[in-house]
Design an enzyme around this catalytic site. Sequence first.
Site, short mmCIF file in Angstrom:
data_model
loop_
_atom_site.label_atom_id
_atom_site.label_comp_id
_atom_site.label_asym_id
_atom_site.label_seq_id
_atom_site.Cartn_x
_atom_site.Cartn_y
_atom_site.Cartn_z
N CYS A 50 6.08 7.76 7.59
CA CYS A 50 5.41 7.94 6.29
C CYS A 50 4.05 8.63 6.45
CB CYS A 50 5.29 6.62 5.56
SG CYS A 50 4.67 5.31 6.57
N ASN A 51 3.53 8.65 7.66
CA ASN A 51 2.22 9.28 7.86
C ASN A 51 2.26 10.63 8.56
OD1 ASN A 51 0.58 7.42 6.59
ND2 ASN A 51 0.56 6.09 8.37
N SER A 111 -3.02 7.04 14.49
CA SER A 111 -2.46 6.41 13.29
C SER A 111 -3.53 6.19 12.23
CB SER A 111 -1.86 5.06 13.65
OG SER A 111 -0.85 5.23 14.58
N GLU A 116 -1.95 0.21 15.32
CA GLU A 116 -0.77 -0.42 14.72
C GLU A 116 0.43 -0.18 15.64
OE1 GLU A 116 1.88 1.27 12.99
OE2 GLU A 116 1.15 3.32 12.91
N GLY A 194 4.14 -12.04 -4.57
CA GLY A 194 3.89 -10.59 -4.52
C GLY A 194 3.96 -10.03 -3.11
N GLU A 195 3.46 -8.79 -2.99
CA GLU A 195 3.52 -8.06 -1.72
C GLU A 195 2.71 -8.76 -0.62
OE1 GLU A 195 2.29 -3.68 -0.68
OE2 GLU A 195 3.45 -3.76 -2.53
#
Lengths: 431, 293
Positions: A50-51, A111, A116, A194-195
Amino acid sequence: MHWTMVGWSHHETPVELRERLAFSKDQVFEALQQFKQRFPNSESVLLSTCNRVELYCASQERKSFPQHEELCRFLTDFHGLEFAELQPRATALSGEKSIHHLFTVAASMDSMVIGEAQILSQVKAAYELACRGESVATNMHRVFQRAALVAKRVANETEIHQKRISVPSVAVSEIATEFFERFEDKKILLIGAGEMGTETLKYLKDFGATKMSIINRSLERAKALATEFEAETHPWEKLYSQIMASDMVVSTTGAKEPIVTVEEFQKARSAHPARAVLILDLAVPRDFEAEISHVGDTYLYTVDDLQEVCQRNIEARKAEWPKAKKIVQEETKRFLSESSHRGGGSTIKLLREQAEGIKQSELDRLLNKLDAKDLDEATKKELQVAFDRLVNKLLHPPMQSLRENADSQQHASLLDALRRLFQLGESERSK
Amino acid sequence: MLSGVTVSCFVFSYLVVMFMEAARVYLKIPGRNTLLICMLVAGLFAHTIFLVNTLFFSDASNIKLLADWFQWSVVAAWCLTIAYMVLVIRNPGNASGLFLIPLILALIGLGTLMRGGTPFVSTSEGLWQVVHGISLLVGTMFICFGVAFGMMYLLQSMRLKSKGRRKKAKLKLPTLEFLQSMNRLSLFATTLALAFGMLSGVALNLQRSGSIDWLSPGILSTVALFVWTLIATVLEISAKSSLGGRRSAYLVIANFVFMLAVLGVVLVSSHGQGNVAQKSTSASESIISEVNS
């Protein structure tokens, strides 16, 4: 050996463009097949997260090696995107810089969240996909296997991965672990589904938590999350009694007002005077009134407390940066040096074989001609030695230059020049 | 065996260990934990040699075990040191020595003060005497153990409550759960040991004189201590939280204060001690004579 990469990452490219450039697993496979057809002498690996979207290429020869622009166009064309729009944002690196970049990416030093751990598994997955698509050979095997080792070395020799930096991970790994020895037998209550709550449950599960329960205004949502994490659910009305029955409470609702007031809390607590509880209030605005922290044996941590720890850990990771950078630099140099020796070895072998072939055919031709003149064995031997010496003397200067430049950046150019000047391997290819 | 080993040898080692623990706040010593463990092992070795010499080789013709307050205190200190070593090896980063070593040194100091005093009276009821002595020794040891963990619990609890202090804290302490479990353990073990000590004391007195002088200061204070620890244990059982609460810590600290008072009464009242003129024999000698008979 020639290396190159082009790609777009979070540094220069906004998420809207990265989304359009992203490759699914199937698309990666398809793209690598197309690339193989278009550049048959190049090895390739396509990394899409995604990055970042990055295409790494390697080849023995400069002649058939794709240029940055070609690679860039290949990727944009695959998605039917505008080359002119994306090309200026692309990162294009060659040789040592591309290897250094790959090692930096794998070690999670490039990153968005430095350190990460996910990126290494993504790099490995990209390499494995390329292996399945047979778009890699010796060179890519070596560089990607080395990238994994470099990442491991950075992780072992520095503390760049050790300090957690997301709020849920800090809440569990740094705060809760100061209270509890183990989590298997602790009653943990999650308020809100939630998240943030989901992420916290993941960390808690990693730490061994088994007795988790969820309370949410929407019971349906709580049940869905509870199924995923093998947790229990309770109706919202049991909020206070569940808080009192828990060792640890994580609150992550989106409520605009505190859902737990100090009066109600104290009232509920009067029935359980000796029970200590850790409350991690990760909600903004806060779910627990601040005065609750003054209640005896109640330890209340809010997002602000945790953000401070996150910030400290980010600083600690940054402090490890020079150490990690040094490791990556060392490993890049070592890898290139090893590559040069390997690449040089095969070229020298080809050159010697070619020279030997020419010498032998010329010698045979001469001896056949001289046979008519009754040449004795000693003279034949003398001729053979003369031819050998001639070949050795001719090859000595280029060999010496290669040896002298073995660790320099010119080594690859010299080898390439040697291959092109002497047309090494051409005969095999023409076959 | 290594007759040159004296109290000062291991006291010095323990002082160095305590200094190294305290220095965590001010100094960054490379390899501190290894040095600390080495120093502690050296101290414990000297302590063991000293005990062996005192208990078994000081007078070859007269084997003695826990014959007086000095031996009793040095043995209790040795047991506490073993417990501390287990903790250090389990988690070398924690500064539990800062709380345990002062107690170890205090016990050694108490023994040294009482050295050469009147020995415990020996009786023909040797087995009960041994059980009585050892039970009270174990009880005392667990009370000391408890007070160290009670203090650590309160400090850790205060630090975790006030996030500012947590941030600045340079001394690492065990988790609240571990401290709570140690508080609990010390409370339960103390009660159990005191119960054994009291029952064996009753049996000892009944065998010796057929009656118990319940109002003698030594007996009365020991019974009061037992009753208090029993109440504390019942209160502790009623709390079910893993983290416990400060109440458990206060209970073990109160235990310690109570024990100090009882110890004072026992020392003043010469509980268990005979006349100086009386020949001193030890509990182990009594066991040997029991076995022989």
